[in-house]
Design a protein around this motif. Sequence first.
Motif, PDB file in Angstrom:
ATOM      1  N   PHE A   3       5.984  -1.201 -15.789  1.00  0.00           N
ATOM      2  CA  PHE A   3       5.049  -2.308 -15.581  1.00  0.00           C
ATOM      3  C   PHE A   3       3.700  -2.034 -16.244  1.00  0.00           C
ATOM      4  CE2 PHE A   3       2.697  -0.111 -12.389  1.00  0.00           C
ATOM      5  CZ  PHE A   3       1.611  -0.895 -12.022  1.00  0.00           C
ATOM      6  N   TYR A   4       3.396  -0.773 -16.474  1.00  0.00           N
ATOM      7  CA  TYR A   4       2.127  -0.453 -17.150  1.00  0.00           C
ATOM      8  C   TYR A   4       2.071  -1.097 -18.543  1.00  0.00           C
ATOM      9  CZ  TYR A   4       1.220   2.983 -13.481  1.00  0.00           C
ATOM     10  OH  TYR A   4       0.993   3.593 -12.274  1.00  0.00           O
ATOM     11  N   VAL A  42      -0.323   3.987  -6.954  1.00  0.00           N
ATOM     12  CA  VAL A  42       1.140   3.861  -6.930  1.00  0.00           C
ATOM     13  C   VAL A  42       1.779   5.162  -6.440  1.00  0.00           C
ATOM     14  CG1 VAL A  42       3.177   3.583  -8.409  1.00  0.00           C
ATOM     15  CG2 VAL A  42       1.211   2.060  -8.702  1.00  0.00           C
ATOM     16  N   GLU A  43       1.222   6.266  -6.887  1.00  0.00           N
ATOM     17  CA  GLU A  43       1.798   7.588  -6.572  1.00  0.00           C
ATOM     18  C   GLU A  43       1.590   7.993  -5.104  1.00  0.00           C
ATOM     19  OE1 GLU A  43       0.088  10.576  -9.183  1.00  0.00           O
ATOM     20  OE2 GLU A  43       0.216  12.034  -7.537  1.00  0.00           O
ATOM     21  N   ASP A  72       2.809  -3.293  -1.363  1.00  0.00           N
ATOM     22  CA  ASP A  72       3.364  -3.938  -2.560  1.00  0.00           C
ATOM     23  C   ASP A  72       2.283  -3.999  -3.633  1.00  0.00           C
ATOM     24  OD1 ASP A  72       5.745  -5.594  -3.645  1.00  0.00           O
ATOM     25  OD2 ASP A  72       4.033  -6.880  -4.087  1.00  0.00           O
ATOM     26  N   VAL A  73       2.707  -3.843  -4.880  1.00  0.00           N
ATOM     27  CA  VAL A  73       1.797  -3.998  -6.023  1.00  0.00           C
ATOM     28  C   VAL A  73       2.394  -5.057  -6.942  1.00  0.00           C
ATOM     29  CG1 VAL A  73       0.741  -2.882  -8.032  1.00  0.00           C
ATOM     30  CG2 VAL A  73       1.048  -1.591  -5.901  1.00  0.00           C
ATOM     31  N   ALA A  74       1.719  -6.203  -7.048  1.00  0.00           N
ATOM     32  CA  ALA A  74       2.179  -7.279  -7.928  1.00  0.00           C
ATOM     33  C   ALA A  74       1.174  -7.459  -9.063  1.00  0.00           C
ATOM     34  CB  ALA A  74       2.323  -8.576  -7.138  1.00  0.00           C
ATOM     35  N   LEU A  82      -4.204  -7.577 -10.726  1.00  0.00           N
ATOM     36  CA  LEU A  82      -3.268  -6.999  -9.769  1.00  0.00           C
ATOM     37  C   LEU A  82      -3.471  -7.635  -8.393  1.00  0.00           C
ATOM     38  CD1 LEU A  82      -3.889  -3.249 -10.671  1.00  0.00           C
ATOM     39  CD2 LEU A  82      -1.909  -4.617 -11.366  1.00  0.00           C
TER      40      LEU A  82
END
Lengths: 132, 132
Positions: A3-4, A42-43, A72-74, A82
């Motif tokens: 996604f990056y 994220v990590e 959640d990350v959208a 983000l």
Amino acid sequence: MSFYDKLKFTSDGLIPAIVQEQKTGRVLMMAWMNRASLEKTVETGKTHFWSRSRQKFWMKGEESGHTQTVKDVAFDCDGDTLLIQVEQNGAACHEGYQSCFFRSVENQGAEFKVTEAQLQRPEDIYGKKKSS
Amino acid sequence: MSFYDKLKFTSDGLIPAIVQEQKTGRVLMMAWMNRASLEKTVETGKTHFWSRSRQKFWMKGEESGHTQTVKDVAFDCDGDTLLIQVEQNGAACHEGYQSCFFRSVENQGAEFKVTEAQLQRPEDIYGKKKSS
């Protein structure tokens, strides 16, 4: 594809991150991330940002204890914003409100009102020093 | 005091506006406003923005018909972000999704997934020309 690869950072290497409380749907805050703070978010599952005013990497709650656990990350269609769902520990706003968006416009912009209760005073969160 | 006095625009005269569907709490999109588009939004009750890519004032839905009726305009503690509650007519995203945030990260960022159904194809919204 990672996604990056879909993300567009500004010329300063930043991307705005909207933080929403998953349980209530309340939008808590908006802050900026660089690639390193996004990766760390994220990590670790805790939100990390880049402070433009302090030019500093920071974890939300590092001073106040009001951390955010990531659910959640959208990211949006253009890849330039983000949206992060979290479980919020304590008040999200450094002014002691649950959400930073505690004021709304009235009378077509001539006035505004405070729309939620202040849960804590900033000095009770941080002592005398104001922080985020 | 007018709420405009509380706001901080960027050096380009812009402020980010998060748009949330009031009924569902879903965050639909994030776009930028200048003072003129904010005033027009407050005055008309329909969201107006400033397109950075097209360098153009625009009303959401002017081409697609997918307008947004304003229910509340809030601003954050730092005065540098807006949160606008709306009633959304049709899909908010120009790609035909209800929300622009239709993709989420999986597997610690190595992959992502689409999290909602596409309601319309862009060509059915705009004809062959892509727009916002």
